[in-house]
Enzyme design. Structure first.
Site, short mmCIF file in Angstrom:
data_model
loop_
_atom_site.label_atom_id
_atom_site.label_comp_id
_atom_site.label_asym_id
_atom_site.label_seq_id
_atom_site.Cartn_x
_atom_site.Cartn_y
_atom_site.Cartn_z
CB CYS A 116 -4.74 2.36 1.74
SG CYS A 116 -5.21 3.20 0.09
CE LYS A 155 -8.91 3.97 9.15
NZ LYS A 155 -8.97 3.73 7.59
NE ARG A 242 -18.17 5.46 4.14
CZ ARG A 242 -18.76 4.29 4.25
NH1 ARG A 242 -19.57 4.00 3.22
NH2 ARG A 242 -18.66 3.57 5.20
C1 FNR Z 1 -10.83 7.27 3.31
N1 FNR Z 1 -10.08 6.13 3.93
C2 FNR Z 1 -8.81 6.43 4.49
N2 FNR Z 1 -8.25 5.61 5.32
C3 FNR Z 1 -7.06 5.60 5.40
O1 FNR Z 1 -6.53 5.00 6.37
N3 FNR Z 1 -6.30 6.73 5.20
C4 FNR Z 1 -6.98 7.83 3.97
O2 FNR Z 1 -6.01 8.62 3.65
C5 FNR Z 1 -8.15 7.31 3.63
N4 FNR Z 1 -8.68 8.26 2.84
C6 FNR Z 1 -10.09 8.12 2.30
C7 FNR Z 1 -10.81 9.11 1.92
C8 FNR Z 1 -12.04 9.13 1.86
C9 FNR Z 1 -12.57 10.34 0.76
C10 FNR Z 1 -12.66 8.22 2.41
C11 FNR Z 1 -14.21 8.23 2.34
C12 FNR Z 1 -12.15 7.12 3.00
C13 FNR Z 1 -10.92 5.12 4.58
C14 FNR Z 1 -11.72 5.89 5.83
O3 FNR Z 1 -10.63 6.19 6.99
C15 FNR Z 1 -12.42 4.82 6.79
O4 FNR Z 1 -11.68 3.60 6.92
C16 FNR Z 1 -13.78 4.11 5.68
O5 FNR Z 1 -14.24 5.35 5.19
C17 FNR Z 1 -14.57 3.50 6.62
O6 FNR Z 1 -15.08 4.63 7.69
P1 FNR Z 1 -16.72 5.28 7.63
O7 FNR Z 1 -16.57 5.94 6.44
O8 FNR Z 1 -17.63 4.10 7.57
O9 FNR Z 1 -16.63 6.11 8.49
#
Ligand code: FNR
Length: 455
Positions: A116, A155, A242
């Protein structure tokens, strides 16, 4: 836990952790549509540590209830137990382990957020800050791997140099974790940047544990696109954020369901598990995206209660009946739990360093339907009270974030605010006025609870 029932991370479709989105209704929906593993939203270690585990017999859930304000930090149920992974935001091995021990009996795996990039996380030494502190990251994972009987994962995001990413992943894998999820962007890259699939592939080829590919949502519109992402990254497991947030049925092998069907299914779970209205609305808005400008989207924007939201999809009666049924069964919902813990809901928060910056805060919604005449409105009531008591004119200041508003009212040198974000400035001011009226003793807490203003 016996190895037979231990969660495996190979060849899996996974709902990614998402703050606010990854609550129980979305996780159950993802399982319905074909996800094998569902991560909860990131939960910060110290928040969980101040929570208390409570079995909720009416809903059939296990709730981790925040001791300070009665809100539910984590709600889970037996159905997802074999598949739910709890993601911790942490910078401390001891706290991480305590959290894992606390939830061990209710979840299938523990994950540590190491990606994050938000200021809140990084400043606290959590999330992406751990990418620059491999020793600390290893200590956290080692404490977890050695201390709990559940599989542990982390992650991460990639580092700017492919070689660095490989070195980091080797070091993390050496702690004995069960898998590693990689979002193929660096800490500074944004979602619109291309995902570095080839770096994920290089790590997957090298590590002996499953690597979970993440970051592909921009190119994933349906189930078949997931296979292509697997191919590009050389991973057997894929984690979607997403794409699932927009339409959770993306996990469905026979193709996506119409969005309205997905929303209806989501709302049913929201009602069934008494999901907070604010969270429910946020998730549905994220599904609607551009459709928020349609008449239906605008109708949703006007809603505040679960019943109002459900009514937009012709589920109003269902919601009313179900809420009544749960109430008759004795549901200890937010409203009923509140009286026992009323006082802690009152927060005094420092906005700045100077004296007089204390704000009295209560999580209190302004519900427009409760007021027939304009003269009944909290702002009018407050103005009249101020005049009668020579307290000067109430002064409002409002901040906006995304499409939400929050106001602070200053009266007689003291500040009051509702911690509930409203959909427009007028309502935010009314909410602040209501909190002020409560603090002045004009409106009782019991009345606010009864009217459903306390969320
Ligand atoms: C996230 N992401 C995220 N990652 C994580 O490790 N912990 C979390 O709590 C969150 N929160 C979060 C909220 C929202 C609304 C979004 C869109 C994204 C990141 C997410 O898990 C992921 O790593 C990225 O969005 C990239 O993956 P996608 O969206 O391309 O499938």
């Amino acid at each position: 836990m016996s190895s037979a029932s231990r969660l495996s991370y190979a060849d899996k479709l996974i709902l990614a952790p998402m703050v606010r989105v990854g609550t129980l209704p979305m996780r159950l929906l993802a399982l319905d549509y074909g996800a094998d593993i569902v991560y909860c939203e990131e939960l910060i270690d110290w928040k969980l540590l101040r929570s208390k585990r409570r079995e909720n017999d009416v809903l059939g859930t296990v709730d981790y209830v925040d001791q300070s304000d009665g809100s539910i930090i984590f709600r889970t149920c037996p159905r997802e137990k074999p598949s739910v992974v709890l993601q911790i935001g942490t910078c401390c091995p001891e706290r991480a382990l305590k959290v894992a021990k606390l939830v061990e009996q209710d979840v299938a795996g523990i994950d540590v957020n190491m990606g994050c990039p938000k200021e809140f996380s990084v400043k606290g030494g959590m999330g992406a800050a751990l990418l620059a502190q491999p020793d600390k990251a290893q200590q956290i994972l080692t404490a977890l791997v050695q201390g709990v009987g559940l599989p542990v994962t982390c992650k991460i995001r990639i580092l700017p140099e492919p070689g660095e990413t490989l070195r980091l992943c080797r070091a993390l894998a050496a702690t004995g974790i069960a898998a590693i999820a990689i979002h193929g962007r660096t800490r500074d890259e944004r979602p619109q940047h291309a995902n570095h699939d080839s770096i994920i592939k290089a790590v997957a080829q090298e590590l002996h544990i499953p690597v979970i590919a993440n970051g592909g949502s921009k190119e994933i519109d349906c189930y078949d696109d997931i296979a292509a992402f697997k191919q590009r990254t050389g991973c057997s497991s894929v984690m979607l954020a997403r794409a699932a947030q927009w339409n959770c049925s993306v996990f469905r092998p026979r193709g996506k369901a119409p969005l309205d069907d997905v929303i209806v299914a989501y709302l049913r779970y929201a009602v069934q598990y008494d999901n907070p209205p604010g969270n429910t609305k946020y998730c549905v808005q994220n599904m609607l995206r551009d459709l928020q400008d349609t008449p239906r989207g605008k109708q949703l924007l006007e809603t505040q209660t679960l019943e109002q939201m459900c009514a937009v999809w012709q589920l109003g009666d269902y919601c009313r009946r179900e809420q009544l049924r749960l109430k008759e069964l004795g549901l200890q919902g937010r409203r009923e739990v509140v009286p026992a813990s009323l006082e802690p809901r009152l927060k005094r928060r420092k906005l700045g360093d100077g004296d007089g910056d204390d704000v009295t805060e209560l999580q209190c919604a302004f519900i427009r339907n409760l007021y027939r005449a304009d003269t009944d409105l909290p702002k009018t009531q407050l103005l009249l009270w101020a005049r009668r008591n020579g307290a000067g004119q109430p002064a409002y200041t409002t901040v906006q974030e995304d499409k939400l508003f929050k106001s602070v009212v200053l009266l007689d040198g003291k500040k009051y605010s509702s911690s509930y974000w409203e959909k427009n400035k007028r309502w935010a001011e009314q909410g602040a006025a209501l909190v002020c009226l409560w603090a002045l003793g004009v409106v009782s807490l019991e009345a606010l609870v009864k009217d459903g203003c306390i969320l």
